[in-house]
Design a protein around this motif. Sequence first.
Motif, mmCIF file in Angstrom:
data_model
loop_
_atom_site.group_PDB
_atom_site.id
_atom_site.type_symbol
_atom_site.label_atom_id
_atom_site.label_comp_id
_atom_site.label_asym_id
_atom_site.label_seq_id
_atom_site.Cartn_x
_atom_site.Cartn_y
_atom_site.Cartn_z
ATOM 1 N N ASP A 1 0.525 -0.353 -26.350
ATOM 2 C CA ASP A 1 -0.350 0.376 -27.274
ATOM 3 C C ASP A 1 -1.764 0.477 -26.719
ATOM 4 O OD1 ASP A 1 1.774 0.558 -29.043
ATOM 5 O OD2 ASP A 1 1.049 -1.052 -30.364
ATOM 6 N N LEU A 2 -2.291 -0.628 -26.211
ATOM 7 C CA LEU A 2 -3.665 -0.638 -25.704
ATOM 8 C C LEU A 2 -3.799 0.161 -24.410
ATOM 9 C CD1 LEU A 2 -4.671 -4.318 -26.509
ATOM 10 C CD2 LEU A 2 -5.519 -2.247 -27.603
ATOM 11 N N VAL A 3 -2.770 0.169 -23.580
ATOM 12 C CA VAL A 3 -2.794 0.996 -22.370
ATOM 13 C C VAL A 3 -2.756 2.469 -22.764
ATOM 14 C CG1 VAL A 3 -1.487 1.659 -20.316
ATOM 15 C CG2 VAL A 3 -1.826 -0.761 -20.849
ATOM 16 N N ASP A 4 -1.915 2.817 -23.733
ATOM 17 C CA ASP A 4 -1.841 4.204 -24.200
ATOM 18 C C ASP A 4 -3.172 4.684 -24.769
ATOM 19 O OD1 ASP A 4 0.816 4.279 -23.456
ATOM 20 O OD2 ASP A 4 1.584 3.992 -25.495
ATOM 21 N N ASP A 5 -3.913 3.766 -25.424
ATOM 22 C CA ASP A 5 -5.217 4.109 -26.003
ATOM 23 C C ASP A 5 -6.338 4.091 -24.969
ATOM 24 O OD1 ASP A 5 -4.029 4.378 -28.463
ATOM 25 O OD2 ASP A 5 -4.644 2.388 -29.178
ATOM 26 N N GLY A 6 -6.052 3.651 -23.757
ATOM 27 C CA GLY A 6 -7.073 3.622 -22.706
ATOM 28 C C GLY A 6 -7.957 2.388 -22.737
ATOM 29 N N CYS A 7 -7.598 1.387 -23.514
ATOM 30 C CA CYS A 7 -8.403 0.162 -23.609
ATOM 31 C C CYS A 7 -8.087 -0.830 -22.501
ATOM 32 C CB CYS A 7 -8.180 -0.514 -24.954
ATOM 33 S SG CYS A 7 -8.661 0.489 -26.354
ATOM 34 N N LEU A 8 -6.827 -0.903 -22.120
ATOM 35 C CA LEU A 8 -6.388 -1.854 -21.097
ATOM 36 C C LEU A 8 -5.827 -1.121 -19.897
ATOM 37 C CD1 LEU A 8 -4.359 -4.745 -22.803
ATOM 38 C CD2 LEU A 8 -6.696 -4.780 -21.984
ATOM 39 N N GLY A 9 -5.962 -1.764 -18.752
ATOM 40 C CA GLY A 9 -5.294 -1.304 -17.547
ATOM 41 C C GLY A 9 -4.163 -2.269 -17.236
ATOM 42 N N ALA A 10 -3.039 -1.755 -16.800
ATOM 43 C CA ALA A 10 -1.896 -2.602 -16.454
ATOM 44 C C ALA A 10 -1.438 -2.216 -15.053
ATOM 45 C CB ALA A 10 -0.770 -2.402 -17.460
ATOM 46 N N ARG A 11 -1.292 -3.228 -14.213
ATOM 47 C CA ARG A 11 -0.922 -2.993 -12.827
ATOM 48 C C ARG A 11 0.225 -3.912 -12.461
ATOM 49 N NH1 ARG A 11 -2.187 -5.605 -8.229
ATOM 50 N NH2 ARG A 11 -3.851 -6.907 -9.010
ATOM 51 N N ALA A 12 1.180 -3.358 -11.751
ATOM 52 C CA ALA A 12 2.308 -4.173 -11.285
ATOM 53 C C ALA A 12 1.784 -5.216 -10.315
ATOM 54 C CB ALA A 12 3.345 -3.294 -10.604
ATOM 55 N N PRO A 13 2.385 -6.394 -10.285
ATOM 56 C CA PRO A 13 1.919 -7.419 -9.354
ATOM 57 C C PRO A 13 2.151 -6.993 -7.913
ATOM 58 C CG PRO A 13 3.955 -8.095 -10.384
ATOM 59 C CD PRO A 13 3.521 -6.826 -11.068
ATOM 60 N N ILE A 14 1.355 -7.531 -7.029
ATOM 61 C CA ILE A 14 1.505 -7.222 -5.611
ATOM 62 C C ILE A 14 2.795 -7.882 -5.126
ATOM 63 C CG2 ILE A 14 0.494 -7.547 -3.326
ATOM 64 C CD1 ILE A 14 -2.244 -7.623 -4.767
ATOM 65 N N PRO A 15 3.699 -7.099 -4.550
ATOM 66 C CA PRO A 15 4.983 -7.678 -4.122
ATOM 67 C C PRO A 15 4.797 -8.655 -2.963
ATOM 68 C CG PRO A 15 4.802 -5.417 -3.380
ATOM 69 C CD PRO A 15 3.609 -5.684 -4.242
ATOM 70 N N ALA A 16 5.700 -9.584 -2.876
ATOM 71 C CA ALA A 16 5.663 -10.549 -1.773
ATOM 72 C C ALA A 16 5.854 -9.807 -0.454
ATOM 73 C CB ALA A 16 6.768 -11.581 -1.955
ATOM 74 N N ALA A 17 5.199 -10.294 0.565
ATOM 75 C CA ALA A 17 5.307 -9.654 1.881
ATOM 76 C C ALA A 17 6.754 -9.717 2.360
ATOM 77 C CB ALA A 17 4.396 -10.352 2.881
ATOM 78 N N GLU A 18 7.154 -8.679 3.061
ATOM 79 C CA GLU A 18 8.503 -8.656 3.600
ATOM 80 C C GLU A 18 8.613 -9.668 4.730
ATOM 81 O OE1 GLU A 18 9.744 -4.775 4.756
ATOM 82 O OE2 GLU A 18 9.090 -3.892 2.881
ATOM 83 N N GLN A 19 9.755 -10.271 4.859
ATOM 84 C CA GLN A 19 9.988 -11.238 5.921
ATOM 85 C C GLN A 19 10.184 -10.493 7.238
ATOM 86 O OE1 GLN A 19 9.897 -14.583 5.561
ATOM 87 N NE2 GLN A 19 9.256 -14.177 3.469
ATOM 88 N N HIS A 20 9.538 -10.985 8.267
ATOM 89 C CA HIS A 20 9.696 -10.377 9.587
ATOM 90 C C HIS A 20 10.959 -10.897 10.247
ATOM 91 C CE1 HIS A 20 5.869 -8.314 9.693
ATOM 92 N NE2 HIS A 20 5.309 -9.384 9.161
ATOM 93 N N ASP A 21 11.439 -10.118 11.151
ATOM 94 C CA ASP A 21 12.625 -10.482 11.914
ATOM 95 C C ASP A 21 12.319 -11.697 12.791
ATOM 96 O OD1 ASP A 21 15.091 -10.395 13.161
ATOM 97 O OD2 ASP A 21 14.430 -8.898 14.631
ATOM 98 N N GLN A 22 13.176 -12.700 12.763
ATOM 99 C CA GLN A 22 12.972 -13.933 13.526
ATOM 100 C C GLN A 22 12.877 -13.632 15.019
ATOM 101 O OE1 GLN A 22 12.426 -16.908 12.200
ATOM 102 N NE2 GLN A 22 12.275 -17.975 14.141
ATOM 103 N N GLU A 23 13.715 -12.742 15.508
ATOM 104 C CA GLU A 23 13.697 -12.400 16.932
ATOM 105 C C GLU A 23 12.359 -11.780 17.323
ATOM 106 O OE1 GLU A 23 15.869 -9.176 19.797
ATOM 107 O OE2 GLU A 23 17.123 -10.187 18.314
ATOM 108 N N PHE A 24 11.817 -10.936 16.461
ATOM 109 C CA PHE A 24 10.523 -10.311 16.724
ATOM 110 C C PHE A 24 9.426 -11.378 16.823
ATOM 111 C CE2 PHE A 24 6.533 -8.705 14.848
ATOM 112 C CZ PHE A 24 6.205 -7.760 15.801
ATOM 113 N N LEU A 25 9.421 -12.330 15.901
ATOM 114 C CA LEU A 25 8.410 -13.385 15.921
ATOM 115 C C LEU A 25 8.519 -14.248 17.180
ATOM 116 C CD1 LEU A 25 8.446 -14.471 12.171
ATOM 117 C CD2 LEU A 25 6.723 -13.103 13.342
ATOM 118 N N GLU A 26 9.741 -14.501 17.634
ATOM 119 C CA GLU A 26 9.926 -15.282 18.860
ATOM 120 C C GLU A 26 9.409 -14.525 20.073
ATOM 121 O OE1 GLU A 26 14.054 -16.376 18.949
ATOM 122 O OE2 GLU A 26 13.817 -17.759 17.256
#
Length: 118
Positions: free
Chosen positions: A83-108
Amino acid sequence: MTPGRDSRRLVPPYLATTGRTRPTRNTLDRLTLLSMAVELVPEGLAPAHRRLAELVRGGPLSLAEAAAYLKLPVSVVRILVADLVDDGCLGARAPIPAAEQHDQEFLERVLSGLRAIR
């Protein structure tokens, strides 16, 4: 042991949402970050909406944190937030996703290249 009289709610949570059971937005989850979209809490808000807006005015909170502070179910706070977002009173943002895991071979290979620089 029975709970004390002060621990009971005088008004059931569903009355804060005027009996609605679904938010107008389906993008809100427990980790959605809430922040004020306006400088002052607008006049004329319902008591539950006002309490939520004043709470978020102190700084960004997740939807679950706001529910805990308000002592209301997450499902009820989700409706209030929508309701408050629709009225422009609040902002809602999705959380920042966890970083993707890198390939083990690439890190080596990177580590091997760094060792070769020495």
